[in-house]
Motif scaffolding. Structure first.
Motif, PDB file in Angstrom:
ATOM      1  N   HIS A 134      -0.504   7.881  -1.354  1.00 22.57           N
ATOM      2  CA  HIS A 134      -1.727   8.515  -0.863  1.00 22.57           C
ATOM      3  C   HIS A 134      -1.415   9.626   0.139  1.00 22.57           C
ATOM      4  O   HIS A 134      -2.181  10.591   0.253  1.00 22.57           O
ATOM      5  N   ARG A 155      -7.132  -2.765  -5.191  1.00 25.75           N
ATOM      6  CA  ARG A 155      -6.698  -3.436  -6.414  1.00 25.75           C
ATOM      7  C   ARG A 155      -5.580  -4.428  -6.126  1.00 25.75           C
ATOM      8  O   ARG A 155      -5.531  -5.509  -6.716  1.00 25.75           O
ATOM      9  N   GLN A 196      -3.293   1.255  -5.602  1.00 27.21           N
ATOM     10  CA  GLN A 196      -4.599   1.169  -4.967  1.00 27.21           C
ATOM     11  C   GLN A 196      -4.679  -0.102  -4.127  1.00 27.21           C
ATOM     12  O   GLN A 196      -4.532  -1.207  -4.649  1.00 27.21           O
ATOM     13  N   ALA A 198       1.874   2.371  -1.764  1.00 26.20           N
ATOM     14  CA  ALA A 198       0.527   2.930  -1.823  1.00 26.20           C
ATOM     15  C   ALA A 198       0.318   3.961  -0.725  1.00 26.20           C
ATOM     16  O   ALA A 198      -0.268   5.030  -0.955  1.00 26.20           O
TER      17      ALA A 198
END
Length: 306
Positions: free
Chosen positions: A182, A37, A34, A178
Motif C-alpha cells: 500500500h 481480507r 488486503q 500489505a
C-alpha cells in the motif's frame, strides 16, 4: 491400555491435521495484500483450531501512538473498527503492546487485575470471559497485537497459545507485505495523479512480484545450469529489457568465471570464461564483490575497467 492407545492416536492425528491447517493459514494470509481480507481469512480458519467467537488484529500507528482494530469480528459479525490510545493503561491491547507481553485469561473477572486496574466497557462488542492477546512482530519490530476471545470460561490452554503464536508470525509477515504494497500504491498514485492508467501500473507492479515468486519456484526445481539460465532469461525479459543474459560461476581450480549458456537476442552462445585477472566487468564485479550498474557503456565503463 487399548483406550490409551486410541486416545494417543487420535491426539497425534489431530495434531497433524492442525499442523497442516496452520500451514494453509500461513499460505492464505501471506499471499493476501488486503488487511481486512487477512482478518477474515484468519477468523474463518482459527475457529477450526479453538473457540474464537471474538477475533481482532490491532495495527500500530506510530504517528498517533494508537492501535487500530479494523473490522473486529464477533460471533461471525464484522463490527465497527475501533482505536485504542496506547497511553490508556486500562486496556488489554495497550498493555500487551506497550510491555511486549502475552496475556492469557480464562476467567476475566477473577484475573483482569493482573494486567489492568479498571475494567472498562469494550469499545465494540460484548464483554468476554476468556481471552488471549499476543504481540505481533515483523523483523523483530512490534507492529501490533492479535487477540482471540470467548464468552466461555477456561477456554484456552498453552496449546492454543502456541497455535496463536504461529498464526501471529504469519500475520506479521502478511501485515508487513500489505503495508509495503500500500505504500508503493500511494507513491505510484502521487506520481501519476494526472495519468488515467495509474491502476494498471499498480497492477503491473503486483504482477511483477508474482512473476518473481514464480521464477524462484521454477528455478529452484531445476538441477541443470543451462536449464536455470534459460528459465531465468525467459522470465526476466517480462520484467526488463534483457537482450543479453548470463550467470557467471566461479571455478576455484583455475581462478576463472565460467559463463555457460550465455544468451544474446534469444540465441544461446558457446560457453566461454574469464580469468579473474582479466580487465572485464565480470571479473571486477566478482573480485570487488560490488554491484555494477551502467546506463551508458561508452561513458561509464572506465569507472570499473581500463
Amino acid at each position: 491400555m487399548e483406550e490409551e492407545v486410541i486416545r494417543r492416536t487420535e491426539e497425534i492425528s489431530k495434531s497433524h491435521e492442525n499442523s497442516k491447517l496452520l500451514g494453509q493459514i500461513g499460505r492464505d494470509i501471506t499471499s493476501n495484500l488486503q488487511i481486512e481480507r487477512i482478518i477474515e481469512i484468519v477468523y474463518t480458519q482459527i475457529n477450526k483450531l479453538m473457540d474464537a467467537e471474538g477475533f481482532g488484529i490491532g495495527i500500530y500507528d506510530k504517528d498517533s501512538h494508537t492501535l487500530s482494530f479494523p473490522g473486529y469480528i464477533e460471533s461471525g459479525q464484522r463490527l465497527n473498527g475501533s482505536i485504542y490510545d496506547l497511553n490508556d493503561t486500562n486496556r488489554m491491547a495497550s498493555v500487551c503492546f506497550n510491555n511486549d507481553q502475552e496475556i492469557v485469561i480464562n476467567d476475566f473477572y477473577s484475573e483482569y487485575r493482573k494486567y489492568i486496574e479498571v475494567n472498562l466497557k469494550p469499545k465494540v462488542g460484548e464483554s468476554v470471559t476468556s481471552l488471549i492477546y499476543l504481540p505481533i512482530k515483523a523483523q523483530d519490530r512490534l507492529i501490533g497485537v492479535i487477540t482471540v476471545q470467548s464468552f466461555k470460561k477456561d477456554c484456552y490452554s498453552e496449546y492454543h497459545v502456541d497455535m496463536l503464536r504461529s498464526i501471529g508470525v504469519y500475520t506479521g509477515i502478511a501485515l508487513e507485505n500489505a503495508t509495503m504494497y500500500h505504500s508503493m500504491e500511494e507513491i505510484v498514485k502521487k506520481r501519476t495523479e494526472q495519468i488515467v492508467a495509474q491502476k494498471e501500473e499498480i497492477q503491473k507492479s503486483y504482477e511483477n512480484v508474482r512473476s518473481i515468486s514464480q521464477m524462484s519456484i521454477s528455478i529452484s526445481e531445476s538441477i541443470k545450469i543451462e536449464e536455470i539460465i534459460a528459465k531465468v532469461y525467459k522470465n526476466v525479459n517480462s520484467l526488463m529489457d534483457a537482450a543479453c543474459f548470463g550467470i557467471g560461476i566461479y571455478n576455484k581450480e583455475n581462478e576463472t568465471i565460467c559463463m555457460p549458456g550465455f544468451i544474446e537476442n534469444g540465441e544461446r552462445m558457446d560457453d566461454f570464461s574469464y580469468n579473474l585477472t582479466d580487465d572485464r566487468l565480470a571479473s571486477w564485479c566478482f573480485n570487488n564483490q560490488k554491484e555494477i550498474i551502467i546506463s551508458n557503456y561508452a561513458e561509464e565503463y572506465s569507472k570499473y575497467i581500463k
